[in-house]
Write an enzyme that holds these catalytic residues in place. Structure first.
Site, mmCIF file in Angstrom:
data_model
loop_
_atom_site.group_PDB
_atom_site.id
_atom_site.type_symbol
_atom_site.label_atom_id
_atom_site.label_comp_id
_atom_site.label_asym_id
_atom_site.label_seq_id
_atom_site.Cartn_x
_atom_site.Cartn_y
_atom_site.Cartn_z
ATOM 1 N N HIS A 72 0.852 -1.195 0.000
ATOM 2 C CA HIS A 72 0.000 0.000 0.000
ATOM 3 C C HIS A 72 0.885 1.240 0.000
ATOM 4 O O HIS A 72 1.617 1.480 0.960
ATOM 5 C CB HIS A 72 -0.926 0.008 1.227
ATOM 6 C CG HIS A 72 -2.104 -0.884 1.079
ATOM 7 N ND1 HIS A 72 -3.333 -0.593 1.621
ATOM 8 C CD2 HIS A 72 -2.255 -2.055 0.406
ATOM 9 C CE1 HIS A 72 -4.185 -1.561 1.308
ATOM 10 N NE2 HIS A 72 -3.556 -2.462 0.583
ATOM 11 N N TYR A 200 -9.575 5.703 6.755
ATOM 12 C CA TYR A 200 -9.788 6.108 8.153
ATOM 13 C C TYR A 200 -10.790 7.256 8.119
ATOM 14 O O TYR A 200 -10.510 8.292 7.509
ATOM 15 C CB TYR A 200 -8.492 6.616 8.781
ATOM 16 C CG TYR A 200 -7.466 5.538 9.080
ATOM 17 C CD1 TYR A 200 -7.461 4.882 10.309
ATOM 18 C CD2 TYR A 200 -6.487 5.193 8.152
ATOM 19 C CE1 TYR A 200 -6.509 3.909 10.608
ATOM 20 C CE2 TYR A 200 -5.535 4.223 8.434
ATOM 21 C CZ TYR A 200 -5.549 3.580 9.672
ATOM 22 O OH TYR A 200 -4.610 2.623 9.958
ATOM 23 N N PRO A 292 -5.532 0.943 18.551
ATOM 24 C CA PRO A 292 -5.222 0.374 17.225
ATOM 25 C C PRO A 292 -5.160 1.391 16.090
ATOM 26 O O PRO A 292 -4.751 1.038 14.981
ATOM 27 C CB PRO A 292 -6.357 -0.627 16.995
ATOM 28 C CG PRO A 292 -7.464 -0.166 17.877
ATOM 29 C CD PRO A 292 -6.838 0.489 19.059
ATOM 30 N N TYR A 384 3.507 6.721 10.104
ATOM 31 C CA TYR A 384 2.673 5.582 9.704
ATOM 32 C C TYR A 384 3.518 4.444 9.132
ATOM 33 O O TYR A 384 3.308 3.279 9.474
ATOM 34 C CB TYR A 384 1.605 6.025 8.693
ATOM 35 C CG TYR A 384 0.481 5.015 8.575
ATOM 36 C CD1 TYR A 384 -0.692 5.153 9.311
ATOM 37 C CD2 TYR A 384 0.607 3.889 7.755
ATOM 38 C CE1 TYR A 384 -1.716 4.208 9.236
ATOM 39 C CE2 TYR A 384 -0.403 2.941 7.671
ATOM 40 C CZ TYR A 384 -1.555 3.115 8.414
ATOM 41 O OH TYR A 384 -2.561 2.169 8.343
HETATM 42 C C1 PHB Z 1 -6.856 -3.940 10.526
HETATM 43 O O1 PHB Z 1 -6.765 -4.233 9.325
HETATM 44 O O2 PHB Z 1 -7.345 -4.744 11.338
HETATM 45 C C2 PHB Z 1 -6.373 -2.617 10.967
HETATM 46 C C3 PHB Z 1 -5.748 -1.787 10.060
HETATM 47 C C4 PHB Z 1 -5.313 -0.543 10.450
HETATM 48 C C5 PHB Z 1 -5.496 -0.127 11.743
HETATM 49 C C6 PHB Z 1 -6.098 -0.972 12.678
HETATM 50 C C7 PHB Z 1 -6.538 -2.214 12.280
HETATM 51 O O3 PHB Z 1 -5.094 1.101 12.114
#
Ligand code: PHB
Ligand code: APR
Length: 389
Positions: A72, A200, A292, A384
């Site tokens: 990505h 997001y 997360p 990131y």
């Molecule tokens: C996920 O794919 O589970 C995932 C991806 C990005 C995040 C958190 C979880 O920031």
């Protein structure tokens, strides 16, 4: 029984450390409380920093990751009805790899089996002894027998609820914690991802995330109340709510289907200091937790493993203890930066119960600055894709 290193916990941290040490000729035993299938049944995030991919290469466990992982080059941020793109590749020269953490763990277990490295499953009542001396040892119960392993070092890779952190005396240990007044409701569904990059989303109704595992398997999340239970959310209610939180164009395109997994995770920021006590070293979730948002959990665990592995190799190969002596300091420096990013990114995207009109304006201004300012985008992208080790 004896081993050079006892690794407590067969999650990704313990397994990655074990495999790297094995390749360097250092004998490590992994003690895991559950079974392999249980560990592989846990659904976790799926975004890998290049640093982790390089460690997997060094551990010789990268074949399937390169075949099946998705590169990505950027991500999408949605605000209200609009989306903007952050181009990691253009801003930092580095992409991220989307590959499930469960698959990382599976690859590491397979490599361990091929290497004939020792893993003890279903161990109970693990106790760390004399970690503050030169002769530490670990005892545990397994299938009714009490066992003992003498060792040089112990790696505490046993997650947030493990015994390792608790072994460090309270007068030595300092803990920092922040809890968040919401959770993430996650759904795994056998449907094609709505977009080829992660989305997001900050919306009036709360945060949402569109992620994926592969071309036929999607992972979606919505911010929910901590008092919610997964069974309260029918699949229909989940999809309806998700569609309300992402741009209309994405909502129209979204393919829905039955949830094959549905769970709620609380959000927490947590760090314990120091990460070393005598001959005990903490790695990964045993020492720190991030919310997360930004997928830093596994990646931060990997950077700990990197420092500890290199420190141990230096100790065994050159008789030089500087790497292990500076482990806690070096690991924490990077851990706190990942904590800061995850906390900031969480704050940018969620709705908080007592957010004032002013707070909301600040969030909107922060998002607009990220959308419009290249330096801010670069700082975001650097965090990131992963800060250097
Ligand atoms: C996920 O794919 O589970 C995932 C991806 C990005 C995040 C958190 C979880 O920031
Ligand atoms: N004895 C032996 N094993 C234990 C004990 C114990 N007392 N307590 C916990 N464990 C095992 C757990 O069963 C688990 O398999 O330790 C392992 C810890 O794994 P994780 O919780 O996954 O932690 P870590 O390996 O540090 O992973 C870091 O991966 O799992 C994610 O959320 C985690 O993103 C984070 C990253």
């Amino acid at each position: 029984m004896r081993a050079q290193v006892v690794i407590i916990g067969g999650g990704p941290s313990g397994l990655l450390l074990g495999q790297l040490l094995h390749r360097a000729g250092i004998e490590a035993v992994v003690l895991e409380r559950k079974t392999r299938d249980y560990v592989l049944g846990r659904v976790r995030a799926g975004v890998l920093e290049t640093g982790l991919v390089r460690l997997m290469e060094e551990a010789g466990v990268v074949g399937r990751l390169h075949r099946e992982g998705f590169v990505h080059d950027g991500t999408q941020i949605a605000v209200g009805g609009e989306m903007f793109h952050i181009d990691f590749k253009a801003l930092t020269g580095t992409p991220v790899i989307v590959y499930g953490q469960t698959e990382v763990t599976r690859d590491l277990y397979d490599a361990r089996a091929v290497a004939g490295a020792r893993t003890e499953f279903e161990v109970e009542h693990v106790v760390i002894h004399d970690a503050d001396t030169d002769r530490p040892y670990v005892t545990y119960d397994q299938h009714g027998d009490r066992k003992r392993i003498d060792c040089d070092f112990i790696a505490g890779c046993d997650g947030f609820h493990g015994v390792s952190r608790q072994t460090i005396p309270l007068n030595v240990r300092r803990e920092y914690e922040k809890t968040y007044p919401f959770g993430w409701l996650g759904v795994l569904s056998e449907t094609p991802p709505v977009h080829d990059e992660l989305i997001y989303a900050n919306s009036d109704r709360g945060f949402a995330l569109c992620s994926m595992r592969n071309a036929h398997l999607s992972r979606y999340y919505i911010q929910c109340a901590l008092s919610d239970h997964p069974e309260d959310w029918t699949d229909k209610a989940f999809w309806t709510e998700l569609k309300r939180r992402i741009p209309a164009e994405m909502a129209e395109r979204l393919e829905t289907g039955p949830a094959i997994e549905k769970s709620i995770a609380p959000l927490r920021s947590f760090v314990t200091e120091p990460m070393r006590w005598g001959r005990l070293f903490l790695c990964g979730d045993a020492a720190h937790i991030v919310p997360p948002t930004g997928a830093k959990g596994l990646n931060t665990a990997a950077s700990d493993v990197n420092y500890l592995y290199r420190g141990l190799v230096r100790y065994y190969q050159d008789g030089d203890s500087e790497g292990i002596d500076r482990y806690s300091e070096k690991a924490l420096l990077r851990v706190w930066k990942a904590e800061r990013f995850s906390w900031w990114f969480s704050g940018l995207l969620h709705r908080y119960p007592h957010q004032s009109a002013f707070d909301l304006k600040m969030q909107q201004a922060d998002l607009a600055f990220l959308r419009d300012n290249e330096s801010q985008q670069r700082a975001f992208a650097e965090n990131y894709v992963g800060l250097p080790y």
